[in-house]
Design a protein around this motif. Structure first.
Motif, mmCIF file in Angstrom:
data_model
loop_
_atom_site.group_PDB
_atom_site.id
_atom_site.type_symbol
_atom_site.label_atom_id
_atom_site.label_comp_id
_atom_site.label_asym_id
_atom_site.label_seq_id
_atom_site.Cartn_x
_atom_site.Cartn_y
_atom_site.Cartn_z
ATOM 1 N N ARG A 129 1.098 -1.106 0.315
ATOM 2 C CA ARG A 129 -0.511 0.265 0.113
ATOM 3 C C ARG A 129 0.591 1.371 -0.056
ATOM 4 N N ALA A 130 1.837 1.398 0.845
ATOM 5 C CA ALA A 130 2.929 2.265 0.630
ATOM 6 C C ALA A 130 3.894 2.431 -0.739
ATOM 7 N N PHE A 131 3.759 1.413 -1.085
ATOM 8 C CA PHE A 131 4.461 1.601 -2.210
ATOM 9 C C PHE A 131 3.869 2.430 -3.932
ATOM 10 N N ARG A 132 2.371 1.714 -3.554
ATOM 11 C CA ARG A 132 1.253 2.323 -4.604
ATOM 12 C C ARG A 132 1.048 3.422 -4.252
ATOM 13 N N GLU A 133 0.659 4.380 -2.873
ATOM 14 C CA GLU A 133 0.847 6.076 -2.212
ATOM 15 C C GLU A 133 1.591 6.543 -2.528
ATOM 16 N N CYS A 134 2.731 6.400 -2.415
ATOM 17 C CA CYS A 134 4.039 7.052 -2.124
ATOM 18 C C CYS A 134 4.705 6.688 -3.202
ATOM 19 N N GLY A 135 5.340 5.219 -3.531
ATOM 20 C CA GLY A 135 6.636 5.221 -3.708
ATOM 21 C C GLY A 135 7.521 4.469 -3.082
ATOM 22 N N ASP A 136 7.619 4.650 -1.631
ATOM 23 C CA ASP A 136 8.220 3.890 -1.071
ATOM 24 C C ASP A 136 8.902 2.314 -0.918
ATOM 25 N N SER A 137 9.527 1.869 -1.249
ATOM 26 C CA SER A 137 10.216 0.801 -1.429
ATOM 27 C C SER A 137 9.970 -0.746 -0.016
ATOM 28 N N GLY A 138 9.910 0.101 1.119
ATOM 29 C CA GLY A 138 9.790 -0.641 1.610
ATOM 30 C C GLY A 138 11.478 -1.108 2.935
ATOM 31 N N GLU A 139 11.549 -1.462 3.468
ATOM 32 C CA GLU A 139 12.849 -1.725 4.265
ATOM 33 C C GLU A 139 13.691 -2.898 4.252
ATOM 34 N N ILE A 140 15.190 -2.278 4.199
ATOM 35 C CA ILE A 140 15.827 -3.534 3.592
ATOM 36 C C ILE A 140 16.685 -4.090 5.086
ATOM 37 N N TRP A 141 16.306 -5.580 4.707
ATOM 38 C CA TRP A 141 16.389 -5.958 6.533
ATOM 39 C C TRP A 141 17.975 -6.165 6.815
ATOM 40 N N PHE A 142 18.695 -6.074 7.853
ATOM 41 C CA PHE A 142 19.669 -5.800 7.901
ATOM 42 C C PHE A 142 20.295 -4.860 7.316
ATOM 43 N N GLY A 143 19.951 -3.966 6.920
ATOM 44 C CA GLY A 143 20.164 -2.798 6.215
ATOM 45 C C GLY A 143 20.535 -2.827 5.253
ATOM 46 N N GLU A 144 21.353 -1.848 4.510
ATOM 47 C CA GLU A 144 22.426 -1.881 3.054
ATOM 48 C C GLU A 144 23.682 -2.934 3.620
ATOM 49 N N GLU A 145 24.155 -2.430 4.733
ATOM 50 C CA GLU A 145 25.419 -2.654 4.549
ATOM 51 C C GLU A 145 25.431 -4.303 4.204
ATOM 52 N N SER A 146 24.461 -5.101 5.170
ATOM 53 C CA SER A 146 24.165 -7.250 4.801
ATOM 54 C C SER A 146 24.442 -7.559 3.312
ATOM 55 N N MET A 147 23.394 -6.528 2.648
ATOM 56 C CA MET A 147 23.368 -6.949 1.304
ATOM 57 C C MET A 147 25.144 -6.463 0.264
ATOM 58 N N ASN A 148 25.674 -5.474 1.156
ATOM 59 C CA ASN A 148 26.556 -5.344 0.135
ATOM 60 C C ASN A 148 27.878 -6.282 0.684
#
Length: 243
Positions: free
Chosen positions: A54-73
């Motif tokens: 719903r948040a993405f539809r209303e304002c384009g918010d992609s949501g949270e990156i779990w454990f943060g970007e650092e964990s993804m990187n």
């Protein structure tokens, strides 16, 4: 599926809803697990991704990156260090909003798949991937504990919090953890890699959980904290290889 609240460390993600039943807690301790929580149920994650969609539809918010970007990187750096080919098949277990897949696709990885047992999570990740203009990402609604036969032969499997959530399931968490390991063994090709990030399990505990069929290759560096004169890690990140 995303990451649940953390047992060790200083990071708390989401709202922990733990049942206050002594018998349940004792049973989980005997199983080497945790007190059951709504965070281990599909209903909880459907509700989470309904809000995020719903948040993405209303304002384009992609949501949270779990454990943060650092964990993804951290995971991406390991793949680059090990020179994982761009055509290697990668499975993201519990992909959530699919942001990890988006980053892999932007780096040129061409055979990447995200699964989640929440159809709403797959809807959200599909919308985000479409917004990014990417077409080389496959998405599937899949329960990893009861996967379809085609979910096999992957070079790399990634888990950022899904095993944590399964460990909190109020209904037979021990058996579900065992089934997870069996599903993982079938999903990976011989000598394939499994990268797991957890905020609930320590290194030694994860070594025990994945002792059958897997061997540890590397522990990835994660943020440390100090409390009461003792130091520790807020999350654990390990690389296993299928035997």
């Amino acid at each position: 599926m995303a990451a649940p609240s953390c047992r060790h460390g200083t990071v708390i993600l989401g709202t922990m809803e733990v049942e206050e039943k002594a018998e349940k807690e004792e049973e989980e301790e005997e199983e080497g697990g945790f007190a059951p929580s709504a965070l281990g149920t599909r209903e909880h994650w459907d509700a989470v991704y309904e809000r995020e969609l719903r948040a993405f539809r209303e304002c384009g918010d992609s949501g949270e990156i779990w454990f943060g970007e650092e964990s993804m990187n951290r995971l991406i750096k390991w793949m680059e260090k090990c020179k994982i080919p761009l055509d290697a098949s990668v499975l993201d277990i519990g992909t959530g909003n699919g942001m990890f897949l988006v980053e892999l696709a932007k780096l040129g990885y061409s055979d990447i798949t995200g699964i989640d047992y929440s159809p709403l999570a797959i809807q959200l990740s599909g919308r985000i991937i479409e917004k990014e203009g990417l077409s080389n990402i496959k998405l599937q609604v899949e329960d990893f504990l009861n996967p379809s036969p085609k979910l096999s032969g992957f070079h790399i499997c990634i888990d950022k919090g899904t095993f944590d959530a399964i460990s909190l399931n109020p209904d037979g968490a021990l058996e579900k953890r065992k089934q997870y390991v069996k599903s993982l063994f079938r999903a990976l090709q011989d000598k394939g890699f499994f990268l797991i990030t957890s905020c609930n399990w320590t290194k030694d505990e994860l070594l025990n959980e994945f002792s059958e069929g897997f061997e540890i290759l590397e522990e990835l560096p994660t943020p440390t904290f100090t409390f009461g004169g003792r130091s520790g890690n807020s999350v654990t990140a390990l690389v296993f290889q299928k035997k």
